[in-house]
Design a protein around this motif. Structure first.
Motif, short mmCIF file in Angstrom:
data_model
loop_
_atom_site.label_atom_id
_atom_site.label_comp_id
_atom_site.label_asym_id
_atom_site.label_seq_id
_atom_site.Cartn_x
_atom_site.Cartn_y
_atom_site.Cartn_z
N PHE A 75 -0.73 45.57 -35.36
CA PHE A 75 -0.62 45.12 -33.97
C PHE A 75 0.57 45.84 -33.34
CE2 PHE A 75 1.18 42.55 -30.62
CZ PHE A 75 0.07 42.26 -29.85
N PRO A 76 0.52 46.35 -32.12
CA PRO A 76 -0.54 46.19 -31.13
C PRO A 76 -1.57 47.32 -31.11
CG PRO A 76 1.38 47.13 -30.08
CD PRO A 76 1.72 46.98 -31.53
N ASN A 77 -1.54 48.18 -32.15
CA ASN A 77 -2.54 49.26 -32.15
C ASN A 77 -3.96 48.72 -32.35
OD1 ASN A 77 -0.54 51.19 -31.80
ND2 ASN A 77 -0.13 51.25 -34.01
N LEU A 78 -4.03 47.62 -33.06
CA LEU A 78 -5.33 46.96 -33.21
C LEU A 78 -5.37 45.74 -32.31
CD1 LEU A 78 -6.29 46.95 -37.00
CD2 LEU A 78 -6.86 48.59 -35.23
N MET A 79 -6.46 45.57 -31.60
CA MET A 79 -6.60 44.40 -30.73
C MET A 79 -6.81 43.16 -31.59
SD MET A 79 -9.42 43.72 -27.72
CE MET A 79 -10.59 42.62 -28.53
N PRO A 80 -6.11 42.06 -31.29
CA PRO A 80 -6.39 40.82 -32.03
C PRO A 80 -7.85 40.40 -31.83
CG PRO A 80 -4.34 40.62 -30.79
CD PRO A 80 -5.00 41.89 -30.33
N LEU A 81 -8.35 39.71 -32.83
CA LEU A 81 -9.73 39.24 -32.76
C LEU A 81 -9.72 37.78 -32.28
CD1 LEU A 81 -12.63 40.21 -33.65
CD2 LEU A 81 -12.22 38.94 -35.76
N ILE A 82 -10.58 37.46 -31.34
CA ILE A 82 -10.72 36.05 -30.95
C ILE A 82 -12.04 35.56 -31.52
CG2 ILE A 82 -10.89 34.41 -29.05
CD1 ILE A 82 -9.27 36.25 -27.32
N ALA A 83 -11.96 34.48 -32.31
CA ALA A 83 -13.17 33.96 -32.96
C ALA A 83 -13.17 32.45 -32.84
CB ALA A 83 -13.18 34.37 -34.43
N SER A 84 -14.35 31.87 -32.78
CA SER A 84 -14.41 30.41 -32.68
C SER A 84 -13.90 29.79 -33.97
CB SER A 84 -15.85 29.96 -32.44
OG SER A 84 -15.89 28.55 -32.46
#
Lengths: 746, 385
Positions: A80-89
């Motif tokens: 991070f921040p080169n990789l976008m965080p993942l948003i998951a339910s």
């Protein structure tokens, strides 16, 4: 209930960027504290709850989206921040099966929301964590409001999070395969003949042929026979499987996880009423396993048309890595991975990407540095009917400026380039043809299915042949040439019914040196120009001009664009067209420009004395002549004609007239053309056109409408003929009455 | 069909826009206006620049923003403020350069009740009356241009006004269902007229009695009888008017015309919807019965200034309390003054879905690579130690 129930609190140190991201999340959700979970070895997760605006009577289509939706925001500790965080339910009962735009993983893990098109990390490079959270909120809003699929009449295909390599096939080809009969009755599968496209890393497979059971033996025999040859050429053939549910049931729900082993794959197919084992047994018994990898495609019938495709089947691609098991039973633990589908490049896609909706069958004369570039542009825009005529071979020095590469050295240029563009459209029915000889030997009957012909040879011989060969008036002929050491690109496009013709347009361009500075410079330079002889081998030399590849690319791109624009006109242009591309390099500056000029049809006259010459007047000249006749009546008047004569085509092109000089004298029966100032004026035109255009004949009027040459006229013609034969030019004498133009050529 | 309703934050006042897209054309119906000059531009970031938002949303014809219909529920200042400055009045053929430069919104069809051309207590109402009378004259004279966009009218309600006596062809009365807007027949949108009634108009001395009241009806398609969204617009109608509406609707079997998913609290959340101002003990039962026609999840909108726990009216805190009793949760009561934030007001926007109205949350995604707008801090004196 929640994935976070099984996560433990993270106790390690957090990189500064991650700390800042968490602070942004707290601010966004107005939280004073956040629990940080260890997600895996490299990632942490935080749990937050979105408040979602739903329709007053609940989510659309009864999708279980709630007004409060807990999510996990999963952040890489190292990237991070080169990789976008993942948003998951965070909900284990999240309606994953009913929603598009989810990344489907192959393990029991939360499915991430597919928030942006294309590369999510690239998108995040220009966004803040708050932006990401906003997009997460929008995703859930759309999910609850039935807006995740922009067009609700289509089914969004499954997003596969982890994949290895691609399987290339034409969607329609596979759709038709499913709709046709199975390889063996009682089963729902087809055998596809495939080849491996890439040998490095993740493999890419390419399938474009269905093997029917009764063809199987002959195909295997053929492959055995040529196995070694194929291997030498790097062609790796194998057979893929395409499976579908024979009951033809419609599957609305998305797959939520994909198998990673062969055992899991069998279970996966069972859920879709497909028994994989007997199909694999038939495949093995039929000796179809040629390699360790077994590509396998699952066709799922969806309730709606698949977004972007012409059918309701979704295809999920697997690869069984049955390493070391060729011809033996595949063990349950054999690795299985997902592959992404890649639609083969085809004409439709090419046209879409090029924003070109119409294509005209086009024959190219010349596949040199300019021609090859035009041909490639044409092919890349999806034209499936292209012909190329060129008798030359591709030699080493051509590499500098040609679109072909070193692997084509020694091959005929026309053949080589047709081969290259044929490879673009492996899955399309195309009509590409090449002629390995000069245009001299070309049979124009072969042009009957073509609508355009583009000459890029810069050859006067070809230009003459374009005039002399009996080419249909339905074919629009264009001629492109780079001149003045690449400072000018000239494109001439003939008018309707081949008038104005390429030779009219070319010589008229030369004549325009009298009024256009760039053309004048070209003509003057051309007069002094000497071709560079390039030594290309012992005893061989090639005449060429020194011109960088990018110079040719600049001109060719614009010329190609112009031709493409002309092809796309709703109503074909009646006039001829001159298009010039200008590249002006001066004092380390580069200036570029284009010029466009239409040319009305020429007025055509066969000579009255039947000597076989044709006189072609630039549009408007004969009107000027008739006008002079009327204006000076009852006295005769006259002057000289400016143009060029071509003995090869027996054509005289007249571009301008000069009126009587001051020392000329006209009576009702006689006209004496003077010379005052005339040589100077003619000479100026000669100079401005590089000694190409100049004096070409005489004109005088017969106001009493006598349509022939008088005795006096004949005497003058004989005198002039003697003089003209030294140049040589034919002797042209045009008689002008109040209504007619009567040319005589001797 | 696509539809949307925008309720603008205009303090105590009404300013709404209904949009319906059918067969590629978006019909736009504006209900009242309260466009305050003080809220234009960037002068007060906490206030919504209504004109700017309208210019962004409204369709354009020859570069001119227009509404298909402008409906004035009644002529109170808080329902017609800004009419003169922001809307074009006069011969449509004379809309010129200056009007375009001033971004005057063109009105194809003007809807009004007969009361709107009688009393006018403020400049904007007078201006509206003048424009209405200009159009009425064309219709009375059967002028060849009377049906041009910019000259068309619809009269809502009965009257004894001689000036309007010959105009029944453009008149709609309570109980009527309007499906044609600006000559365009819509399949998925209609309006049920509740008020003004004849007896209201006959003896009204208070314009609030004579306010146009209507139910906006959206449905998925022509085939279904079910309405996906029902929005009630009550103008400033008081409890007396609502009692008549209730009794009459029941009497004529028009119960469905009382249903609502969105209820625009009359008179900016005034207590007058419930009872006389001097009787705050007991809301009239007819008013509470009207609220019982709420469909599941229905929301109430108070188009007013911020509602606080005080004696103000409108908006009335007591009225809000009564409204909340009819809702499942407080978030179903929306006050335009504090949405989404009282320091940065924005219109409350509902998209029309088959499951009811869905509040549009329009969070803009920005960029992480920006520079300051304008000169940024470069235009400010900065003292540094």
């Amino acid at each position: 209930m929640f994935y976070s129930d099984n996560l433990t609190q993270y106790e390690g140190a957090l990189p500064l960027e991650v700390q800042q991201a968490i602070a942004e999340i707290q601010l966004y959700f107005n939280l004073s504290q956040l629990i940080i979970y260890r997600y895996d070895d490299n990632r942490i997760a935080v749990r937050v709850v979105y408040e979602i605006s739903l329709p007053t009577r609940g989510a659309i289509d009864e999708i279980d989206i709630r007004e409060e939706e807990p999510v996990l925001i999963i952040i890489s500790l190292s990237r991070f921040p080169n990789l976008m965080p993942l948003i998951a339910s965070d909900r284990k009962d999240f309606p994953t099966r009913n929603l598009p735009h989810l990344y489907v993983s192959n393990k029991d893990a939360p499915s991430g929301f597919c928030l942006v098109r294309n590369n999510r990390h690239e998108w995040f490079a220009n966004k803040t964590v708050a932006d990401l959270l906003t997009v997460g909120s929008q995703w859930l809003y759309k999910a609850g409001n039935g807006l995740l699929v922009e067009d609700n009449n289509e089914y969004d295909p499954t997003r596969i999070e982890k994949s290895s390599g691609y399987h290339i096939y034409k969607y329609r080809f596979l759709r038709d395969a499913v709709l046709n009969k199975s390889y063996r009755e009682g089963f729902g599968f087809s055998i596809l003949m495939s080849d491996i496209q890439q040998g490095d890393g993740a493999l890419t497979y390419n399938s474009n042929f269905i093997v029917e059971e009764n063809q199987k033996d002959s195909i295997l025999k053929f492959l055995d026979k040529y196995d070694e040859t194929f291997e030498k050429q790097g062609v790796k053939i194998l057979f893929s499987l395409l499976l579908w549910d024979e009951t033809n049931s419609v599957e609305k729900e998305y797959s939520t996880n994909f198998p990673s082993t062969y055992g899991g794959l069998k279970e996966y197919f069972k859920r879709y009423n497909i028994d994989l084992e007997p199909v694999i047994a038939i495949y093995m018994d039929s000796q179809l396993q040629k390699r360790n990898g077994l590509p396998l495609i699952h066709a799922i019938r969806r309730p709606k048309k698949i977004v972007g495709y012409d059918g309701d089947f979704e295809f999920i691609n697997f690869l069984i890595s049955a390493s070391g098991t060729v011809g033996t039973i595949i063990p349950d633990e054999a690795e299985v991975s997902c592959q992404l589908h890649n639609e083969p490049f085809n004409s439709e896609m090419a046209q879409l990407l090029s924003n070109i909706s119409t294509q005209s069958p086009t024959m190219f004369i010349g596949a040199g540095s300019l021609g090859s570039k035009l041909i490639i542009h044409e092919a890349r825009s999806g034209n499936l009917k292209i012909g190329v005529i060129d008798g030359d071979s591709f030699l080493q020095h051509n590499i500098a400026r040609h679109t072909l590469f070193e692997d084509c050295v020694g091959k005929n240029k026309a053949e080589a380039i047709i081969q290259k563009i044929s490879d673009f459209f492996k899955h399309d029915a195309k009509e590409y043809e090449y002629y390995k000889h000069d245009f001299t030997f070309f049979d124009v009957e072969k042009l009957k299915d073509y609508r355009w012909m583009v000459d890029t040879t810069a050859s006067r011989q070809v230009m003459n042949l374009l005039v002399r060969k009996n080419i249909s008036a339905d074919i629009r002929i264009a001629r492109a040439e780079l001149v003045d050491d690449g400072r000018l690109g000239l494109l001439c496009i003939e008018g309707a019914n081949r008038n104005p013709r390429v030779d009219d347009l070319f010589y008229y361009t030369c004549y325009l040196g009298t009024e256009n500075k760039k053309l004048r410079t070209w003509r003057k330079n051309d007069e002094k120009r000497k071709l560079t002889n390039l030594d290309i081998g012992l005893g061989c030399s090639s005449s060429t001009t020194v011109m960088a590849d990018e110079t040719i690319s600049y001109h060719s791109a614009l010329i190609s664009k112009r031709i493409s624009t002309e092809k796309s006109l709703d109503k074909a242009r009646v006039e001829g067209l001159l298009f010039r591309t200008i590249l002006d390099e001066h004092n380390n500056n580069i200036n570029i420009a284009t010029e466009l000029q239409t040319v009305p049809a020429f007025e055509l006259y066969d000579c009255f004395n039947k000597s076989g010459w044709e006189v072609r007047f630039r549009g408007g000249i004969t009107r000027m002549l008739v006008k002079s006749c009327k204006k000076n009546a009852p006295d005769e008047t006259g002057g000289v004609l400016v143009g060029i004569a071509n003995y090869k085509t027996k054509t005289i092109h007249v571009f301008d007239i000069m009126q009587k000089t001051k020392d000329s004298k006209g009576t009702p029966t006689e006209f004496k053309r003077g010379i005052q100032g005339l040589p100077k004026r003619v000479n100026k035109i000669r100079k401005q056109t590089g000694q190409v255009i100049g004096y070409i004949g005489e004109w005088h009027t017969h106001p009493m409408n006598f349509e022939g040459l008088s005795m006096k006229d004949m005497d003058t013609v004989l005198e002039l003929a003697q003089l003209n034969s030294k140049v040589p030019i034919p002797t042209l004498s045009v008689v002008v009455t109040k209504s007619k133009i009567i040319p005589f050529v001797f | 069909m696509e539809g949307q309703i925008r309720y603008y934050p205009v303090g105590n006042g009404d300013n709404s826009l209904i949009s319906v897209t059918e067969k590629g054309y978006t019909s736009q119906i504006m209900v009242d206006c309260n466009i305050r000059e003080s809220c234009k531009g960037d002068s007060d970031p906490s206030k919504c620049d209504v004109k700017a938002d309208l210019l962004k949303i409204l369709s354009k014809r020859n570069g001119v923003s227009y509404v298909d219909v402008f409906m004035l529920t009644h002529g109170d200042y808080d329902h017609c403020r800004g009419f003169e400055a922001n809307f074009y009045q006069g011969d449509p053929n004379r809309y010129g350069y200056i009007n375009k430069k001033n971004e005057e919104i063109f009105i194809d069809v003007l809807w009004f009740s007969p009361m709107a051309i009688q009393d006018a207590s403020n400049d904007d109402a007078k201006c509206f009356r003048k424009e209405a009378k200009r159009r009425i004259k064309l219709h009375n004279e059967n002028h060849k241009d009377k049906d041009l966009p910019g000259n068309k009218i619809v009269i809502i309600g009965y009257d004894g006004n001689e000036e309007l006596s010959d105009l029944n062809v453009v008149r709609k009365v309570p109980g009527d269902i309007i499906t044609k807007f600006n000559e365009r027949q819509l399949d998925t949108f209609s309006i049920f007229i509740h008020a003004p009634y004849k007896k209201q108009l006959a003896g009204a001395d208070d314009k609030n009695h004579t306010s146009i009241v209507f139910q906006a009806r959206f449905r998925e398609n022509l085939e279904t009888d079910e309405f996906s969204v029902l929005a009630m617009f009550g103008g400033d109608a008081d409890y007396i008017a609502w009692d008549i509406i209730l009794q009459s609707s029941i009497k004529h079997g028009n119960d469905k015309a009382l249903d609502w998913d969105i209820f625009l609290a009359p008179h900016h959340c005034s207590w007058t919807f419930f009872n006389e101002c001097n009787n705050k003990e007991e809301p009239k039962s007819s008013s509470t019965v009207v609220l019982d026609y709420r469909r599941p999840g229905g929301v109430i909108i108070a188009s007013s200034k911020k509602i606080e726990d005080n004696e103000d009216n409108p908006p009335s805190f007591l009225a809000k309390t009564e409204y909340l009793k009819k809702l499942n949760k407080s978030s179903q009561f929306l006050n335009t003054a504090i949405e989404p934030d009282e320091n940065e007001q924005k219109p409350i926007v509902f998209n029309i879905t088959k499951n009811g109205p869905s509040r549009l949350i329009n969070n803009e995604v920005k960029s992480s690579t920006n520079s300051a707008g304008g000169t940024g801090a470069a235009g400010t004196i900065v003292s540094q130690g």
